[in-house]
Design a protein around this motif. Structure first.
Motif, PDB file in Angstrom:
ATOM      1  N   PHE A  14       0.827  -1.201   0.000  1.00 34.79           N
ATOM      2  CA  PHE A  14       0.000   0.000   0.000  1.00 34.79           C
ATOM      3  C   PHE A  14       0.865   1.256   0.000  1.00 34.79           C
ATOM      4  O   PHE A  14       0.686   2.163  -0.831  1.00 34.79           O
ATOM      5  CB  PHE A  14      -0.932  -0.023   1.220  1.00 34.79           C
ATOM      6  CG  PHE A  14      -1.803   1.194   1.350  1.00 34.79           C
ATOM      7  CD1 PHE A  14      -2.957   1.324   0.590  1.00 34.79           C
ATOM      8  CD2 PHE A  14      -1.464   2.218   2.221  1.00 34.79           C
ATOM      9  CE1 PHE A  14      -3.764   2.437   0.696  1.00 34.79           C
ATOM     10  CE2 PHE A  14      -2.263   3.345   2.345  1.00 34.79           C
ATOM     11  CZ  PHE A  14      -3.417   3.452   1.578  1.00 34.79           C
ATOM     12  N   LEU A  15       1.812   1.321   0.926  1.00 38.10           N
ATOM     13  CA  LEU A  15       2.672   2.493   1.035  1.00 38.10           C
ATOM     14  C   LEU A  15       3.559   2.664  -0.198  1.00 38.10           C
ATOM     15  O   LEU A  15       3.782   3.790  -0.677  1.00 38.10           O
ATOM     16  CB  LEU A  15       3.540   2.385   2.289  1.00 38.10           C
ATOM     17  CG  LEU A  15       2.799   2.426   3.629  1.00 38.10           C
ATOM     18  CD1 LEU A  15       3.766   2.197   4.778  1.00 38.10           C
ATOM     19  CD2 LEU A  15       2.066   3.761   3.787  1.00 38.10           C
ATOM     20  N   LYS A  16       4.049   1.546  -0.701  1.00 37.66           N
ATOM     21  CA  LYS A  16       4.902   1.585  -1.888  1.00 37.66           C
ATOM     22  C   LYS A  16       4.186   2.236  -3.066  1.00 37.66           C
ATOM     23  O   LYS A  16       4.735   3.146  -3.727  1.00 37.66           O
ATOM     24  CB  LYS A  16       5.326   0.160  -2.251  1.00 37.66           C
ATOM     25  CG  LYS A  16       5.954   0.005  -3.626  1.00 37.66           C
ATOM     26  CD  LYS A  16       6.185  -1.472  -3.914  1.00 37.66           C
ATOM     27  CE  LYS A  16       6.601  -1.715  -5.349  1.00 37.66           C
ATOM     28  NZ  LYS A  16       6.795  -3.160  -5.636  1.00 37.66           N
ATOM     29  N   GLY A  21       2.828   5.957  -7.103  1.00 37.08           N
ATOM     30  CA  GLY A  21       1.722   6.560  -7.828  1.00 37.08           C
ATOM     31  C   GLY A  21       1.722   8.072  -7.705  1.00 37.08           C
ATOM     32  O   GLY A  21       1.458   8.796  -8.664  1.00 37.08           O
ATOM     33  N   SER A  22       2.050   8.557  -6.509  1.00 33.29           N
ATOM     34  CA  SER A  22       2.124  10.002  -6.293  1.00 33.29           C
ATOM     35  C   SER A  22       3.241  10.620  -7.119  1.00 33.29           C
ATOM     36  O   SER A  22       3.089  11.719  -7.682  1.00 33.29           O
ATOM     37  CB  SER A  22       2.346  10.310  -4.809  1.00 33.29           C
ATOM     38  OG  SER A  22       1.254   9.881  -4.028  1.00 33.29           O
ATOM     39  N   SER A 151      -2.991   6.721 -16.642  1.00 29.21           N
ATOM     40  CA  SER A 151      -4.044   7.257 -15.778  1.00 29.21           C
ATOM     41  C   SER A 151      -3.728   8.680 -15.330  1.00 29.21           C
ATOM     42  O   SER A 151      -4.611   9.556 -15.314  1.00 29.21           O
ATOM     43  CB  SER A 151      -4.229   6.351 -14.561  1.00 29.21           C
ATOM     44  OG  SER A 151      -4.737   5.089 -14.939  1.00 29.21           O
ATOM     45  N   GLY A 152      -2.477   8.912 -14.953  1.00 27.35           N
ATOM     46  CA  GLY A 152      -2.088  10.248 -14.508  1.00 27.35           C
ATOM     47  C   GLY A 152      -2.213  11.283 -15.604  1.00 27.35           C
ATOM     48  O   GLY A 152      -2.690  12.395 -15.381  1.00 27.35           O
ATOM     49  N   GLY A 153      -1.810  10.912 -16.819  1.00 24.57           N
ATOM     50  CA  GLY A 153      -1.917  11.831 -17.943  1.00 24.57           C
ATOM     51  C   GLY A 153      -3.361  12.118 -18.305  1.00 24.57           C
ATOM     52  O   GLY A 153      -3.750  13.274 -18.502  1.00 24.57           O
ATOM     53  N   LEU A 183      -5.037   0.556  -7.294  1.00 29.40           N
ATOM     54  CA  LEU A 183      -4.605   1.560  -6.316  1.00 29.40           C
ATOM     55  C   LEU A 183      -3.601   2.546  -6.910  1.00 29.40           C
ATOM     56  O   LEU A 183      -3.812   3.760  -6.844  1.00 29.40           O
ATOM     57  CB  LEU A 183      -4.022   0.884  -5.076  1.00 29.40           C
ATOM     58  CG  LEU A 183      -3.346   1.828  -4.071  1.00 29.40           C
ATOM     59  CD1 LEU A 183      -4.369   2.789  -3.473  1.00 29.40           C
ATOM     60  CD2 LEU A 183      -2.626   1.033  -2.969  1.00 29.40           C
ATOM     61  N   PRO A 184      -2.498   2.070  -7.492  1.00 25.22           N
ATOM     62  CA  PRO A 184      -1.524   3.043  -8.026  1.00 25.22           C
ATOM     63  C   PRO A 184      -2.094   3.903  -9.147  1.00 25.22           C
ATOM     64  O   PRO A 184      -1.749   5.081  -9.261  1.00 25.22           O
ATOM     65  CB  PRO A 184      -0.375   2.165  -8.533  1.00 25.22           C
ATOM     66  CG  PRO A 184      -0.922   0.783  -8.615  1.00 25.22           C
ATOM     67  CD  PRO A 184      -1.986   0.686  -7.583  1.00 25.22           C
ATOM     68  N   ALA A 185      -2.979   3.338  -9.990  1.00 22.42           N
ATOM     69  CA  ALA A 185      -3.569   4.128 -11.065  1.00 22.42           C
ATOM     70  C   ALA A 185      -4.451   5.236 -10.501  1.00 22.42           C
ATOM     71  O   ALA A 185      -4.437   6.373 -10.996  1.00 22.42           O
ATOM     72  CB  ALA A 185      -4.386   3.227 -11.997  1.00 22.42           C
ATOM     73  N   PHE A 186      -5.209   4.919  -9.448  1.00 18.38           N
ATOM     74  CA  PHE A 186      -6.048   5.945  -8.829  1.00 18.38           C
ATOM     75  C   PHE A 186      -5.192   7.047  -8.201  1.00 18.38           C
ATOM     76  O   PHE A 186      -5.474   8.236  -8.364  1.00 18.38           O
ATOM     77  CB  PHE A 186      -6.952   5.335  -7.762  1.00 18.38           C
ATOM     78  CG  PHE A 186      -7.655   6.376  -6.927  1.00 18.38           C
ATOM     79  CD1 PHE A 186      -8.664   7.153  -7.478  1.00 18.38           C
ATOM     80  CD2 PHE A 186      -7.280   6.612  -5.609  1.00 18.38           C
ATOM     81  CE1 PHE A 186      -9.295   8.140  -6.724  1.00 18.38           C
ATOM     82  CE2 PHE A 186      -7.904   7.579  -4.850  1.00 18.38           C
ATOM     83  CZ  PHE A 186      -8.917   8.347  -5.403  1.00 18.38           C
ATOM     84  N   VAL A 187      -4.159   6.642  -7.494  1.00 14.28           N
ATOM     85  CA  VAL A 187      -3.286   7.628  -6.848  1.00 14.28           C
ATOM     86  C   VAL A 187      -2.659   8.546  -7.899  1.00 14.28           C
ATOM     87  O   VAL A 187      -2.641   9.775  -7.748  1.00 14.28           O
ATOM     88  CB  VAL A 187      -2.185   6.934  -6.018  1.00 14.28           C
ATOM     89  CG1 VAL A 187      -1.172   7.949  -5.500  1.00 14.28           C
ATOM     90  CG2 VAL A 187      -2.800   6.167  -4.852  1.00 14.28           C
TER      91      VAL A 187
END
Length: 433
Positions: A14-16, A21-22, A151-153, A183-187
């Motif tokens: 989760f933290l990773k 992702g951030s 996702s970020g773009g 999770l990482p895509a949402f973040v």
């Protein structure tokens, strides 16, 4: 003891991915903010100086020269990123980000009809790949990081973090969603959106739809009919664009000549139509679809302008023009179907995009984020009907077909949209452009 170890593993995971992702979100959000501000500037220049249109052939030739000399596999664009995520064997160079940024700005400065999502996705993907290499992540984590880049773009360029999240998961393969990257895509999408809007102060356009009709059998039938037309329109756009790319390349082997000729054709078409409304992103067309109304054939002209621009090798995305095509088509159908024009424009906005990208859940969420939830049931129907009637076509030739849209249509395992178009069978990861 075993349960404690499992719990700690989940916490670390989760933290990773919160951190990674951030990181991608910060990079892609900053890149999108710079791109959006630059795009607004060059668009204002073009509108204020109409003579810039006559430099479109030279601008296209210049960008093609840069890609020829320095681009290498960057010319594959979004398809390169999809291939890499789907077990490809190439690398995504960092040079992709500045090349596509410059190329798209040139396209819009001189009047090409193109979008912005392709630029945001390619910048996000190349920056995510660079971050993965810098941190020496393994191939599995780098694959997830590339999904974060998409996702970020997407989330940061349109101001739709939920749609951006699911788009990065859904666009990889028709009928499948990669939940491992949820999770990482949402973040990445959420942080990218926050960085673009809150930190860099970029605002996004949202549209007002007040008159959602009451649920009835007649209204449902009308929405389904319109959605079928939206799906068929997406096929027309995708196939015309692919055919023009092939035709331009066949006629003009030199990419610089190809783009220059394409620019001349766009200039000629402007004078044939007698309007410059179909140049650039098409935002005014979208706004008019929700307000005063547009020409009944506006959707067709925007479709033609965009296919000719992208077919000639100009840089830029397809999505915002697809929004314009769908919104203007919805507006045009409103009189025939006797439905509120902004309502049908909102359905066309997401449904034509859905049919061209095969991402019904992402498009439905985008509708909620842009237009509110009052018409949610109609938006969902529009997306799934357009998705079905668009068949195994789309704007991304390297998009895999995970599950056939119909059990009556057999699709080879690992086939891509490009394979289906060419009638070939390829193994996963072989890719195409």
């Amino acid at each position: 003891m075993q349960k404690m170890r499992l719990s700690w593993t989940f916490v670390r995971t989760f933290l990773k991915w919160i951190l990674l992702g951030s990181g991608v979100g910060i990079l892609s959000g900053t890149a999108s903010a710079f791109f959006l501000k630059s795009l607004e500037y060059v668009t204002d220049l073009r509108v204020g100086h109409p003579w810039l249109l006559f430099l479109l052939p030279a601008g296209g030739a210049l960008v093609s020269l840069l890609y020829l000399k320095f681009g290498k596999n960057s010319a594959k664009g979004n398809n390169l990123i999809l291939e890499q995520i789907n077990n490809g064997n190439e690398t995504i160079p960092l040079r992709m980000a500045p090349l596509v940024l410059f190329g798209t700005l040139v396209t819009h400065l001189f009047g090409g009809s193109a979008g912005r999502e392709g630029t945001a996705v390619q910048m996000g993907g190349s920056l995510a790949e660079a971050l993965g290499k810098l941190l020496r992540l393994n191939s599995v984590d780098r694959r997830i990081l590339l999904i974060c880049g998409i996702s970020g773009g997407f989330g940061s360029i349109f101001g739709t973090p939920l749609a951006g999240t699911v788009f990065g998961l859904e666009v990889l393969a028709i009928g499948l969603i990669s939940h491992e990257a949820l999770l990482p895509a949402f973040v990445a999408s959420f942080v990218g959106h926050l960085v673009t809007t809150s930190f860099w102060g970029v605002s996004h356009i949202h549209y007002q739809v007040d008159g959602v009709p009451a649920l009835s059998v007649l209204v449902l039938l009308k929405v389904i009919l319109a959605s079928v037309l939206f799906g068929l329109t997406s096929i027309f756009f995708s196939e015309l664009t692919h055919s023009l790319k092939k035709g331009y390349t066949y006629l003009f082997r030199n990419p610089m000549v190809k783009s220059a000729v394409g620019g001349v054709i766009i200039i000629g078409l402007v004078y044939v139509v007698g309007s410059r409304d179909y140049l650039g992103l098409g935002i005014p067309l979208i706004q008019n679809s929700f307000a005063d109304g547009v020409s009944p054939f506006a959707f067709l002209w925007k479709l033609l302008f965009t296919s000719l621009t992208l077919g000639a090798g100009f840089q830029g995305g397809e999505v915002t023009p697809l929004f314009a095509i769908g919104a203007t088509l919805g507006n045009a159908l409103s009189g025939f179907l006797h439905l509120y024009a902004p309502f049908l424009a909102s359905l066309g906005f997401i449904a034509v995009f859905c049919g061209a990208t095969n991402t019904p859940i992402a498009c439905f969420l985008m509708g909620i984020e842009l237009f509110g939830s009052s018409g949610a049931i109609y938006m969902f129907i529009a997306c799934i009907v357009s998705y079905l009637f668009s068949g195994h076509t789309g704007i991304y030739t390297s998009q895999q077909i995970g599950i056939s849209k119909s059990h009556w249509i057999q699709v080879p395992t690992g086939a891509t949209i490009g394979n289906i178009r060419l009638g070939k069978k390829k193994k996963p990861g072989s890719g195409n452009s």
